[in-house]
Scaffold this motif. Structure first.
Motif, short mmCIF file in Angstrom:
data_model
loop_
_atom_site.label_atom_id
_atom_site.label_comp_id
_atom_site.label_asym_id
_atom_site.label_seq_id
_atom_site.Cartn_x
_atom_site.Cartn_y
_atom_site.Cartn_z
N MET A 1 1.16 -0.94 -0.08
CA MET A 1 0.21 -0.40 -0.34
C MET A 1 0.93 0.98 0.32
SD MET A 1 -2.76 -1.33 2.37
CE MET A 1 -1.49 -1.78 3.53
N THR A 2 0.30 2.26 -0.38
CA THR A 2 1.61 3.48 -0.69
C THR A 2 0.94 3.81 0.22
OG1 THR A 2 -0.57 4.53 -2.45
CG2 THR A 2 1.34 3.21 -3.34
N SER A 3 1.89 5.24 0.66
CA SER A 3 1.28 6.31 1.28
C SER A 3 1.04 7.53 0.73
CB SER A 3 2.14 6.04 3.06
OG SER A 3 3.54 7.00 2.39
N VAL A 11 -3.34 11.00 0.77
CA VAL A 11 -3.29 9.78 1.36
C VAL A 11 -3.93 8.53 0.15
CG1 VAL A 11 -4.32 7.55 2.82
CG2 VAL A 11 -3.08 9.93 3.45
N GLU A 15 -2.47 2.91 4.60
CA GLU A 15 -1.38 3.73 5.04
C GLU A 15 -1.33 4.95 5.86
OE1 GLU A 15 1.06 2.01 7.95
OE2 GLU A 15 0.58 0.85 6.62
N GLY A 16 -1.82 4.99 6.73
CA GLY A 16 -2.17 6.67 7.57
C GLY A 16 -3.18 7.39 6.75
N GLU A 38 -5.29 -3.34 10.34
CA GLU A 38 -5.08 -4.58 9.51
C GLU A 38 -3.75 -3.84 8.74
OE1 GLU A 38 -4.48 -8.86 7.77
OE2 GLU A 38 -6.01 -7.56 7.82
N ALA A 39 -4.66 -3.03 8.04
CA ALA A 39 -4.30 -1.26 7.01
C ALA A 39 -3.68 -0.26 7.23
CB ALA A 39 -5.41 -1.65 5.82
N GLY A 40 -3.10 -0.69 8.37
CA GLY A 40 -2.39 0.54 8.99
C GLY A 40 -3.13 2.14 8.84
N ALA A 41 -4.62 1.85 8.89
CA ALA A 41 -4.98 3.45 8.84
C ALA A 41 -5.28 4.04 10.01
CB ALA A 41 -6.29 3.53 8.06
N HIS A 64 -3.71 -5.61 16.05
CA HIS A 64 -2.63 -5.27 15.02
C HIS A 64 -1.45 -4.20 16.21
CE1 HIS A 64 -4.59 -6.95 12.60
NE2 HIS A 64 -5.75 -6.80 12.55
N ALA A 67 -1.29 0.08 16.69
CA ALA A 67 -2.22 0.48 15.76
C ALA A 67 -3.25 1.59 16.85
CB ALA A 67 -3.55 0.00 15.14
#
Length: 256
Positions: A1-3, A11, A15-16, A38-41, A64, A67
């Motif tokens: 995933m990109t940020s 975004v 992620e983020g 899990e996806a970084g949010a 997680h 998180a």
């Protein structure tokens, strides 16, 4: 995933990203909190039931480690409270990249003639009013995100009402229409450059989770969508171009 891209802070993945989840206290809400974490949010849940909300928030944090998952007790039937929640979320985390609407409820009857109009009053609040309030409260923040998502979970019955589900199907249909109107607003705001946010509908026949399977081990739950699969579909909405999401229905069950 990109940020985020270096020049705009936009975004482009989860992620983020900062995602608010309305109706986060139920089984679907718990699954979505887990998947987004899990996806970084950064995940901000809201529910009228503080105990159920805390259970989901704690589970996502535990699963997680590291998180950021928080919970707010919010009365989504109050536009002022909902606006305050949206403002508070953006102020604390600097942005809002998504609102996932999971507030549900069901009332039905044995026949069309047996329909109780009191059921409509209940469903209007749960299924329509909460959509109106969350969409009005979060529209501006989602546009500012540059890659915002407003995701409504709806039911196949809205497209093919049955006699005993008149109130439920009508309420779901109204919520869908409201969401598509928000999608048109995003389209118009984006003009020639395309929408900077998307409103979309995830359509299920009904949802199923592990507790339901334990309670009814012989049931097939044909056509039902597992809450974990719903959560995957929610997370996937940020991986597609905004214009391919905006104003669309994503069917997670066969069309009626």
């Amino acid at each position: 995933m990109t940020s985020a891209t270096p020049d705009s802070g936009r975004v482009t993945g989860l992620e983020g990203a900062v995602v608010a989840v309305a109706g986060a206290g139920g089984p679907a809400g718990h699954a979505v909190l887990l998947r987004l974490a899990e996806a970084g949010a950064v995940v901000v849940g809201a529910d009228a039931d503080p105990a159920r909300l805390a259970e989901g928030v704690d589970a996502a944090r535990f699963a997680h480690g590291g998180a950021t998952v928080t919970g707010d007790t919010v009365d989504l039937l109050s536009l002022d409270e909902t606006r305050a929640w949206a403002h508070r979320t953006e102020q604390e985390f600097g942005r809002v990249d998504g609102l996932v609407h999971l507030v549900g409820g069901w009332r039905g009857a044995a026949s069309f003639a047996a329909t109780e109009l009191g059921d409509w009053d209940v469903l209007e609040d749960l299924l329509i009013r909460t959509v109106q309030h969350t969409s009005l409260a979060f529209e501006d923040a989602l546009n500012r995100s540059g890659n915002g998502r407003f995701l409504l979970v709806s039911a196949a019955g809205a497209s093919k009402p049955t006699a005993g589900n008149a109130a439920y199907a009508a309420a779901k249909s109204a919520a869908e229409a409201w969401t598509l109107a928000l999608a048109d607003a995003f389209r118009k705001t984006g003009a020639e450059e395309g929408p900077r946010a998307a409103a979309a509908i995830l359509v299920v026949k009904a949802l199923v989770h592990e507790a339901m399977r334990r309670d009814k081990p012989q049931a097939k739950f044909s056509g039902f969508t597992d809450v974990a699969d719903l959560a995957d579909a929610v997370a996937g909405a940020w991986s597609k171009p905004t214009e391919e999401v905006n104003g669309h229905r994503l069917w997670l069950t066969p069309k009626p």
